[in-house]
Design a protein around this motif. Structure first.
Motif, PDB file in Angstrom:
ATOM      1  N   SER A 143       0.852  -1.194   0.000  1.00 48.03           N
ATOM      2  CA  SER A 143       0.000   0.000   0.000  1.00 48.03           C
ATOM      3  C   SER A 143       0.887   1.243   0.000  1.00 48.03           C
ATOM      4  CB  SER A 143      -0.910   0.006   1.239  1.00 48.03           C
ATOM      5  OG  SER A 143      -0.177   0.358   2.397  1.00 48.03           O
ATOM      6  N   ILE A 144       0.389   2.316  -0.538  1.00 49.21           N
ATOM      7  CA  ILE A 144       1.149   3.560  -0.613  1.00 49.21           C
ATOM      8  C   ILE A 144       1.545   4.036   0.785  1.00 49.21           C
ATOM      9  CG2 ILE A 144      -1.028   4.848  -0.750  1.00 49.21           C
ATOM     10  CD1 ILE A 144       2.369   5.967  -2.195  1.00 49.21           C
ATOM     11  N   ASP A 145       0.678   3.863   1.762  1.00 52.32           N
ATOM     12  CA  ASP A 145       0.981   4.303   3.122  1.00 52.32           C
ATOM     13  C   ASP A 145       2.165   3.538   3.706  1.00 52.32           C
ATOM     14  OD1 ASP A 145      -1.441   5.422   2.459  1.00 52.32           O
ATOM     15  OD2 ASP A 145      -2.301   5.212   4.449  1.00 52.32           O
ATOM     16  N   ASP A 146       2.145   2.220   3.544  1.00 51.59           N
ATOM     17  CA  ASP A 146       3.231   1.387   4.072  1.00 51.59           C
ATOM     18  C   ASP A 146       4.552   1.698   3.383  1.00 51.59           C
ATOM     19  OD1 ASP A 146       1.791  -0.078   6.019  1.00 51.59           O
ATOM     20  OD2 ASP A 146       0.975  -1.382   4.474  1.00 51.59           O
ATOM     21  N   ASN A 147       4.509   1.753   2.057  1.00 48.25           N
ATOM     22  CA  ASN A 147       5.745   2.001   1.320  1.00 48.25           C
ATOM     23  C   ASN A 147       6.301   3.398   1.579  1.00 48.25           C
ATOM     24  OD1 ASN A 147       6.481  -0.386   0.118  1.00 48.25           O
ATOM     25  ND2 ASN A 147       5.397  -0.003  -1.793  1.00 48.25           N
ATOM     26  N   MET A 148       5.426   4.363   1.707  1.00 46.75           N
ATOM     27  CA  MET A 148       5.876   5.733   1.968  1.00 46.75           C
ATOM     28  C   MET A 148       6.567   5.809   3.328  1.00 46.75           C
ATOM     29  SD  MET A 148       5.946   8.846   0.652  1.00 46.75           S
ATOM     30  CE  MET A 148       4.550   9.159  -0.439  1.00 46.75           C
ATOM     31  N   ASP A 149       5.982   5.171   4.334  1.00 44.02           N
ATOM     32  CA  ASP A 149       6.590   5.198   5.664  1.00 44.02           C
ATOM     33  C   ASP A 149       7.913   4.440   5.663  1.00 44.02           C
ATOM     34  OD1 ASP A 149       6.286   5.843   8.602  1.00 44.02           O
ATOM     35  OD2 ASP A 149       6.483   3.673   8.716  1.00 44.02           O
ATOM     36  N   PHE A 150       7.949   3.293   5.001  1.00 46.31           N
ATOM     37  CA  PHE A 150       9.180   2.505   4.903  1.00 46.31           C
ATOM     38  C   PHE A 150      10.268   3.327   4.209  1.00 46.31           C
ATOM     39  CE2 PHE A 150      12.048  -0.578   2.987  1.00 46.31           C
ATOM     40  CZ  PHE A 150      12.141  -1.591   3.930  1.00 46.31           C
ATOM     41  N   PHE A 151       9.902   3.985   3.138  1.00 44.90           N
ATOM     42  CA  PHE A 151      10.831   4.828   2.374  1.00 44.90           C
ATOM     43  C   PHE A 151      11.406   5.948   3.245  1.00 44.90           C
ATOM     44  CE2 PHE A 151      11.285   8.534  -0.567  1.00 44.90           C
ATOM     45  CZ  PHE A 151      12.324   8.045  -1.357  1.00 44.90           C
ATOM     46  N   ARG A 152      10.542   6.638   3.976  1.00 39.10           N
ATOM     47  CA  ARG A 152      10.986   7.745   4.833  1.00 39.10           C
ATOM     48  C   ARG A 152      11.891   7.251   5.974  1.00 39.10           C
ATOM     49  NH1 ARG A 152      10.372  11.117   1.089  1.00 39.10           N
ATOM     50  NH2 ARG A 152       8.241  11.766   0.573  1.00 39.10           N
ATOM     51  N   LYS A 153      11.569   6.072   6.517  1.00 40.10           N
ATOM     52  CA  LYS A 153      12.395   5.536   7.591  1.00 40.10           C
ATOM     53  C   LYS A 153      13.786   5.163   7.064  1.00 40.10           C
ATOM     54  CE  LYS A 153       9.398   5.883  10.933  1.00 40.10           C
ATOM     55  NZ  LYS A 153       8.306   4.936  11.066  1.00 40.10           N
ATOM     56  N   CYS A 154      13.848   4.617   5.881  1.00 41.94           N
ATOM     57  CA  CYS A 154      15.148   4.304   5.279  1.00 41.94           C
ATOM     58  C   CYS A 154      15.966   5.581   5.095  1.00 41.94           C
ATOM     59  CB  CYS A 154      14.967   3.595   3.934  1.00 41.94           C
ATOM     60  SG  CYS A 154      14.450   1.867   4.049  1.00 41.94           S
ATOM     61  N   GLN A 155      15.305   6.644   4.653  1.00 40.57           N
ATOM     62  CA  GLN A 155      16.003   7.927   4.499  1.00 40.57           C
ATOM     63  C   GLN A 155      16.485   8.449   5.853  1.00 40.57           C
ATOM     64  OE1 GLN A 155      12.869  10.094   2.306  1.00 40.57           O
ATOM     65  NE2 GLN A 155      14.337  10.309   0.637  1.00 40.57           N
ATOM     66  N   LYS A 156      15.623   8.349   6.849  1.00 41.28           N
ATOM     67  CA  LYS A 156      15.946   8.856   8.179  1.00 41.28           C
ATOM     68  C   LYS A 156      17.186   8.182   8.751  1.00 41.28           C
ATOM     69  CE  LYS A 156      13.950   9.336  12.836  1.00 41.28           C
ATOM     70  NZ  LYS A 156      12.719   9.162  13.659  1.00 41.28           N
ATOM     71  N   PHE A 157      17.323   6.880   8.511  1.00 42.88           N
ATOM     72  CA  PHE A 157      18.440   6.132   9.078  1.00 42.88           C
ATOM     73  C   PHE A 157      19.544   5.846   8.056  1.00 42.88           C
ATOM     74  CE2 PHE A 157      14.926   5.297  11.982  1.00 42.88           C
ATOM     75  CZ  PHE A 157      15.534   5.507  13.214  1.00 42.88           C
ATOM     76  N   ASN A 158      19.490   6.579   6.932  1.00 40.38           N
ATOM     77  CA  ASN A 158      20.529   6.467   5.890  1.00 40.38           C
ATOM     78  C   ASN A 158      20.739   5.026   5.422  1.00 40.38           C
ATOM     79  OD1 ASN A 158      21.267   9.304   5.858  1.00 40.38           O
ATOM     80  ND2 ASN A 158      22.246   8.950   7.841  1.00 40.38           N
ATOM     81  N   ILE A 159      19.650   4.335   5.209  1.00 35.70           N
ATOM     82  CA  ILE A 159      19.701   2.958   4.729  1.00 35.70           C
ATOM     83  C   ILE A 159      19.591   2.954   3.207  1.00 35.70           C
ATOM     84  CG2 ILE A 159      18.549   0.711   4.777  1.00 35.70           C
ATOM     85  CD1 ILE A 159      17.451   1.511   7.548  1.00 35.70           C
ATOM     86  N   PRO A 160      20.539   2.357   2.501  1.00 30.00           N
ATOM     87  CA  PRO A 160      20.452   2.277   1.038  1.00 30.00           C
ATOM     88  C   PRO A 160      19.174   1.571   0.603  1.00 30.00           C
ATOM     89  CG  PRO A 160      22.645   1.649   1.788  1.00 30.00           C
ATOM     90  CD  PRO A 160      21.784   1.746   3.018  1.00 30.00           C
ATOM     91  N   ILE A 161      18.507   2.137  -0.390  1.00 31.22           N
ATOM     92  CA  ILE A 161      17.222   1.603  -0.853  1.00 31.22           C
ATOM     93  C   ILE A 161      17.404   0.760  -2.103  1.00 31.22           C
ATOM     94  CG2 ILE A 161      14.953   2.230  -1.797  1.00 31.22           C
ATOM     95  CD1 ILE A 161      15.132   4.774  -0.037  1.00 31.22           C
ATOM     96  N   VAL A 162      16.808  -0.417  -2.071  1.00 34.09           N
ATOM     97  CA  VAL A 162      16.741  -1.300  -3.236  1.00 34.09           C
ATOM     98  C   VAL A 162      15.279  -1.334  -3.670  1.00 34.09           C
ATOM     99  CG1 VAL A 162      17.015  -3.646  -4.081  1.00 34.09           C
ATOM    100  CG2 VAL A 162      18.694  -2.689  -2.482  1.00 34.09           C
ATOM    101  N   PHE A 163      15.028  -1.041  -4.934  1.00 36.82           N
ATOM    102  CA  PHE A 163      13.660  -0.917  -5.425  1.00 36.82           C
ATOM    103  C   PHE A 163      13.358  -1.996  -6.449  1.00 36.82           C
ATOM    104  CE2 PHE A 163      10.687   1.521  -8.423  1.00 36.82           C
ATOM    105  CZ  PHE A 163       9.554   1.121  -7.733  1.00 36.82           C
ATOM    106  N   GLY A 164      12.334  -2.813  -6.151  1.00 38.62           N
ATOM    107  CA  GLY A 164      11.842  -3.785  -7.109  1.00 38.62           C
ATOM    108  C   GLY A 164      10.605  -3.217  -7.773  1.00 38.62           C
ATOM    109  N   MET A 165      10.764  -2.676  -8.967  1.00 39.85           N
ATOM    110  CA  MET A 165       9.676  -2.017  -9.685  1.00 39.85           C
ATOM    111  C   MET A 165       8.548  -3.013  -9.980  1.00 39.85           C
ATOM    112  SD  MET A 165       8.263   0.512 -11.285  1.00 39.85           S
ATOM    113  CE  MET A 165       7.121   0.837 -12.634  1.00 39.85           C
ATOM    114  N   LYS A 166       7.324  -2.578  -9.760  1.00 37.35           N
ATOM    115  CA  LYS A 166       6.157  -3.378 -10.093  1.00 37.35           C
ATOM    116  C   LYS A 166       5.159  -2.483 -10.828  1.00 37.35           C
ATOM    117  CE  LYS A 166       7.701  -6.955  -7.836  1.00 37.35           C
ATOM    118  NZ  LYS A 166       8.151  -8.187  -8.526  1.00 37.35           N
ATOM    119  N   ASP A 167       4.434  -3.089 -11.759  1.00 36.80           N
ATOM    120  CA  ASP A 167       3.456  -2.339 -12.558  1.00 36.80           C
ATOM    121  C   ASP A 167       2.181  -2.159 -11.739  1.00 36.80           C
ATOM    122  OD1 ASP A 167       1.926  -1.166 -14.467  1.00 36.80           O
ATOM    123  OD2 ASP A 167       1.752  -2.924 -15.761  1.00 36.80           O
TER     124      ASP A 167
END
Length: 317
Positions: A143-167
């Motif tokens: 869900s957009i809410d879950d992914n957005m929060d996960f994304f922001r937390k990764c940024q907050k803790f300087n965690i490198p992001i790996v993105f698996g693109m989905k249609d």
């Protein structure tokens, strides 16, 4: 217990239904496989975390499950593979998400999904302590809410992001997709998803993502034609092609993309060259597609390394 990898994405209790003829309104379609009544555990976040744990990498999915968490056998399935579960929340008023995957005799697919406990209405944000000390955060479809929060937390803790693109434009609306593409360190797509990205970004070449983004490695899988790996080397972008492993009897291709990511990330965390990481991904995917279900044929670390040595060691040397 701290983990190396966190994954974000839906969880799903999959039912694989193979139809004798294409589904058509007003007509009865005959189901060919008695295994259609079985539950195959899956969902991108679960697939990747489970496979990495089988390879000796501590990885945990941040998911919500329903009151049927134990009765479906899902809890014991994760525990047997030593998948950390302290990032899993139980929603008592709902059930765990489930999916019906319909495949006809033309190999065409219809996916029917009930998100259950993973519905965005249950999203309440992830705890900060889950992200401390993590090496990689993997974003897949959720869900957009879950992914957005996960994304922001990764940024907050300087965690490198790996993105698996989905249609899935509901999970990744254009404004969010553009931000993820700019901030991700590693990006995985297939051919269709690659074209979607180019259209949304208004670019003619996927390598243009390297110009204004943080991406260091971009992989596009090509099915039976292998994969392409783009690697940032200083001011240059190096392109490498990786051959596929020919499988004579593909039983179920679902989960192949997640397995490729898992194999790649295993190599990446073990400091292998990106091309060798792609080879690990290729091996993982070749195992998964030979059996029904996304997690029915996951190799362990010794099997993966043995296959790597037998298939690719001469090329590496």
């Amino acid at each position: 217990m701290k983990v190396e990898v966190l994954t974000s994405g839906y969880v799903s209790m999959d039912h694989i239904i193979k139809l004798k003829t294409p589904a058509k309104v007003g007509f009865t379609s005959i189901v060919e496989n008695q295994s259609s009544v079985e539950i195959f555990y899956g969902g991108c976040s679960v697939n990747i975390a489970y496979e990495l744990c089988k390879l000796g990498i501590d990885a945990m999915p941040l998911i919500r499950v329903g009151r049927d968490y134990e009765s479906t056998g899902f809890k014991s399935f994760l525990e047997e593979a030593k998948v950390p579960t302290y990032g899993i929340n139980i929603i008592e008023e709902d059930i765990t998400g489930y999916c019906y995957l319909l495949q006809d005799n033309n190999n065409e697919h219809i996916t029917i999904f009930y998100p259950g406990a993973m519905d965005r209405k249950y999203s309440s944000g992830f705890k900060d302590e889950l992200f401390k000390g993590v090496k990689i955060g993997v974003i897949t479809v959720a869900s957009i809410d879950d992914n957005m929060d996960f994304f922001r937390k990764c940024q907050k803790f300087n965690i490198p992001i790996v993105f698996g693109m989905k249609d899935d434009m509901e999970a990744f609306p254009e404004y969010f997709l553009k931000e993820i593409l700019k901030e991700s360190k590693i990006i995985f797509t297939n051919e269709v998803e690659c074209e979607i990205i180019k259209h949304i970004k208004g670019i003619s070449d996927i390598k243009e993502l390297f110009i204004d983004g943080k991406v260091d490695i971009l992989v596009t899988t090509l099915g039976a034609d292998g994969s392409i790996c783009y690697i940032r080397k200083g001011e240059k972008i190096i392109e490498k092609r990786i051959e596929s492993i020919r499988i004579n009897n593909v039983v179920d291709a679902s989960g192949g993309g997640d397995a490729y990511m898992s194999g790649f990330l295993y190599g990446y965390l073990k400091d292998f060259d990106p091309v060798d990481c792609c080879r690990f991904g290729t091996i993982m995917a070749s195992h998964i597609i030979q059996k029904e279900g996304c997690l029915s044929n996951v190799p362990d670390e010794s099997k993966l390394l043995g296959d790597f040595d037998s298939r690719f060691k001469k090329e590496v040397e």
